[in-house]
Design a protein around this motif. Structure first.
Motif, PDB file in Angstrom:
ATOM      1  N   GLU A 249       0.839  -1.183   0.000  1.00 41.58           N
ATOM      2  CA  GLU A 249       0.000   0.000   0.000  1.00 41.58           C
ATOM      3  C   GLU A 249       0.885   1.248   0.000  1.00 41.58           C
ATOM      4  OE1 GLU A 249      -3.655   0.667   0.316  1.00 41.58           O
ATOM      5  OE2 GLU A 249      -3.315  -1.130  -0.871  1.00 41.58           O
ATOM      6  N   TRP A 272      -4.368   7.533  -8.560  1.00 46.22           N
ATOM      7  CA  TRP A 272      -4.469   7.133  -7.165  1.00 46.22           C
ATOM      8  C   TRP A 272      -4.625   5.619  -7.100  1.00 46.22           C
ATOM      9  CZ3 TRP A 272      -6.381  11.377  -9.449  1.00 46.22           C
ATOM     10  CH2 TRP A 272      -6.179  12.629  -8.835  1.00 46.22           C
ATOM     11  N   THR A 274      -6.048   2.256  -6.230  1.00 48.26           N
ATOM     12  CA  THR A 274      -7.400   1.821  -5.873  1.00 48.26           C
ATOM     13  C   THR A 274      -7.475   0.298  -5.892  1.00 48.26           C
ATOM     14  OG1 THR A 274      -8.015   2.168  -8.202  1.00 48.26           O
ATOM     15  CG2 THR A 274      -8.592   3.909  -6.636  1.00 48.26           C
ATOM     16  N   ASP A 292     -16.911  -0.691  -3.636  1.00 45.72           N
ATOM     17  CA  ASP A 292     -15.925   0.382  -3.838  1.00 45.72           C
ATOM     18  C   ASP A 292     -15.721   0.659  -5.321  1.00 45.72           C
ATOM     19  OD1 ASP A 292     -15.591   0.614  -1.130  1.00 45.72           O
ATOM     20  OD2 ASP A 292     -13.645  -0.407  -1.067  1.00 45.72           O
ATOM     21  N   PRO A 335      -5.172  -4.732  -7.536  1.00 44.18           N
ATOM     22  CA  PRO A 335      -5.257  -3.293  -7.286  1.00 44.18           C
ATOM     23  C   PRO A 335      -4.509  -2.502  -8.349  1.00 44.18           C
ATOM     24  CG  PRO A 335      -4.900  -4.440  -5.229  1.00 44.18           C
ATOM     25  CD  PRO A 335      -4.785  -5.471  -6.319  1.00 44.18           C
ATOM     26  N   VAL A 430     -15.121   6.555  -0.420  1.00 42.79           N
ATOM     27  CA  VAL A 430     -14.012   6.134  -1.284  1.00 42.79           C
ATOM     28  C   VAL A 430     -13.104   7.316  -1.620  1.00 42.79           C
ATOM     29  CG1 VAL A 430     -15.235   4.156  -2.225  1.00 42.79           C
ATOM     30  CG2 VAL A 430     -15.373   6.352  -3.421  1.00 42.79           C
ATOM     31  N   GLU A 433     -10.959   7.773   1.584  1.00 46.39           N
ATOM     32  CA  GLU A 433     -10.072   6.664   1.938  1.00 46.39           C
ATOM     33  C   GLU A 433      -9.058   6.333   0.849  1.00 46.39           C
ATOM     34  OE1 GLU A 433     -12.517   3.349   2.857  1.00 46.39           O
ATOM     35  OE2 GLU A 433     -13.355   4.230   4.703  1.00 46.39           O
ATOM     36  N   LEU A 434      -9.461   6.494  -0.414  1.00 42.78           N
ATOM     37  CA  LEU A 434      -8.633   5.992  -1.510  1.00 42.78           C
ATOM     38  C   LEU A 434      -7.986   7.072  -2.368  1.00 42.78           C
ATOM     39  CD1 LEU A 434     -11.041   3.148  -2.713  1.00 42.78           C
ATOM     40  CD2 LEU A 434      -9.056   2.934  -1.203  1.00 42.78           C
ATOM     41  N   ARG A 439      -1.681   8.537  -1.614  1.00 43.79           N
ATOM     42  CA  ARG A 439      -1.874   7.431  -2.551  1.00 43.79           C
ATOM     43  C   ARG A 439      -1.778   7.896  -4.003  1.00 43.79           C
ATOM     44  NH1 ARG A 439      -4.365   3.084  -0.094  1.00 43.79           N
ATOM     45  NH2 ARG A 439      -5.259   2.385  -2.063  1.00 43.79           N
TER      46      ARG A 439
END
Length: 451
Positions: A249, A272, A274, A292, A335, A430, A433-434, A439
């Motif tokens: 991550e 980003w 995801t 998501d 991902p 989302v 958080e993402l 990120r």
């Protein structure tokens, strides 16, 4: 219906059942050797789309020095067999009045034939032969590697190719998504001497259990299944396992600039990290991941459609951006990236454009989500998906893409169910958080001296 899809539907009280997009229910069988046979009947008299999905893409190229082989075999598969040499194969396809093609992605390779339904039996025989009995000389192999090098050179002359290569490399340090489908140039240059490796690659991935036959249009499933059993039934082999490293991550953003040696408008890719299209070990985890995915698709529409406030401000009012868009349909097995693209007007600043993008995302994360626009985006996405399936080829292609990343056609039903249930709260979640700066990976390009 898979258990995780049933769980997803149960989690979404607003959705009574899975929402299939096909006019007739798909039919599926599996041969004893593991090959799947799927038919999708449509109102297309006299036409069939005969698509062969092979579950191999750039993500499977795990051995150092051997990127680009999934794409190379997209070329090699047209080299013919002892029974049907290349010229005979192409003459037969043309004689049917058929069209054929292929394309490779990071996750799969898809071979396409669109032909009159009256020649289905002949098409099955031709395609089954080349997938089981591909034959090529070292000279033919070298010729195709030269064609791949030429394709790379043509592509590399475009700023978008260099930007995508760079973005992939900074976003993925371990996973094979770090190289593009074409592969690294150094590996392409080594290909002519790797004929033995190429034969092993074919044996490892071109196997019946890694192949799905999808036929859409004027097709009778029982006839198709009988033909498949006759011509593919003796095919043997088991897919090799690709030991793909999981990508950690991200904990901090990365930014890279490219000085382009030729005239080009300034441009930017912002991405980003995801989640995968659908993932997780438990049914609940898989359902949540698909939720998501659907919410992120709504974010694409809220931010980057031509009616979006961000688009109107940057493109229409300020005119600081010439083109603004995103890769809304880019689903993946593992991902991957939520990618936004911008071509800037001369004199516009990268930092200001990036700040506007992140600011719009952060506003969503803070709860500034218009519920009516969320519903409008959901409706548009579903409508667009339906209108993208006007021909048997469209239907077969859509089916192949969702089977490839989701494992079965149930994945498409599950995605539509999740999309129907997306709420403003999901969008905020989302985004918060993402789609954060930690990120985020950014590549910019502008005219400058060659590196």
């Amino acid at each position: 219906m898979m258990r995780w899809l049933a769980l997803l539907v149960a989690m979404l009280p607003a959705v009574a059942s899975a929402q299939t997009v096909f006019p007739d229910a798909p039919r599926e069988d599996r041969l004893p050797n593991g090959m799947r046979v799927i038919s999708l009947r449509t109102d297309s008299p006299g036409i069939v789309a005969y698509y062969t999905l092979v579950g191999v893409g750039a993500r499977d190229e795990v051995e150092p020095g051997h990127s680009g082989y999934a794409h190379l075999f997209e070329h090699m598969m047209f080299r013919g067999t002892e029974r049907h040499p290349q010229a005979d194969y192409e003459a037969a396809i043309q004689g049917f009045g058929a069209d054929n093609n292929a394309y490779t992605t990071q996750d799969f390779t898809l071979y396409t034939v669109t032909a009159p339904s009256s020649v289905l039996a002949q098409v099955v025989e031709l395609e089954a032969d080349r997938f089981q009995n591909l034959s090529y000389t070292e000279e033919a192999y070298r010729t195709e590697t030269g064609a791949v090098r030429g394709e790379y050179d043509t592509s590399a002359a475009r700023p978008s190719t260099r930007m995508w290569e760079t973005l992939s490399e900074i976003a993925f340090s371990r996973h094979t998504y770090g190289h593009t489908t074409l592969g690294y140039l150094r590996d392409i240059d080594r290909m002519p001497e790797e004929v033995a490796y190429s034969r092993r690659f074919f044996q490892r991935f071109y196997t019946p259990d890694n192949t799905t036959l999808i036929v859409a249009g004027d097709v009778d499933h029982d006839q198709l299944l009988a033909l498949a059993r006759e011509h593919y039934g003796r095919w043997r082999g088991r897919r090799a396992r690709s030991r793909i490293q999981a990508e950690p991550e991200p904990t901090e953003g990365v930014r890279r600039h490219i000085d382009w040696p030729a005239p080009a408008s300034p441009r930017m890719y912002a991405a980003w990290r995801t989640p995968a299209f659908v993932s997780g070990r438990t049914d609940a985890a898989r359902a949540a991941a698909l939720r998501d995915t659907a919410a992120l698709r709504v974010v694409h529409g809220l931010l980057f459609s031509e009616s979006a406030p961000l688009y109107q401000r940057l493109v229409v009012e300020d005119r600081s951006v010439i083109e603004l868009g995103s890769w809304a349909g880019a689903h993946s097995i593992d991902p991957h990236l939520f990618v936004a693209t911008a071509v800037l007007a001369e004199g516009a600043e990268f930092d200001a454009t990036l700040g506007a993008l992140q600011g719009a995302i952060d506003a969503l994360a803070e709860g500034e989500v218009d519920a009516e626009r969320v519903e409008a985006v959901k409706s548009h996405v579903r409508y667009a998906l339906l209108t993208d399936m006007q021909t048997p080829s469209d239907v077969a292609d859509m089916a192949a893409r969702y089977i490839a990343v989701g494992g079965s056609l149930d994945a498409l039903d599950g995605y539509l169910a999740a999309l129907a249930a997306v709420t403003p709260a999901d969008v905020s979640r989302v985004a918060g958080e993402l789609l954060t700066e930690s990120r985020r990976f950014v590549v910019t390009l502008a005219r400058g001296s060659a590196e």
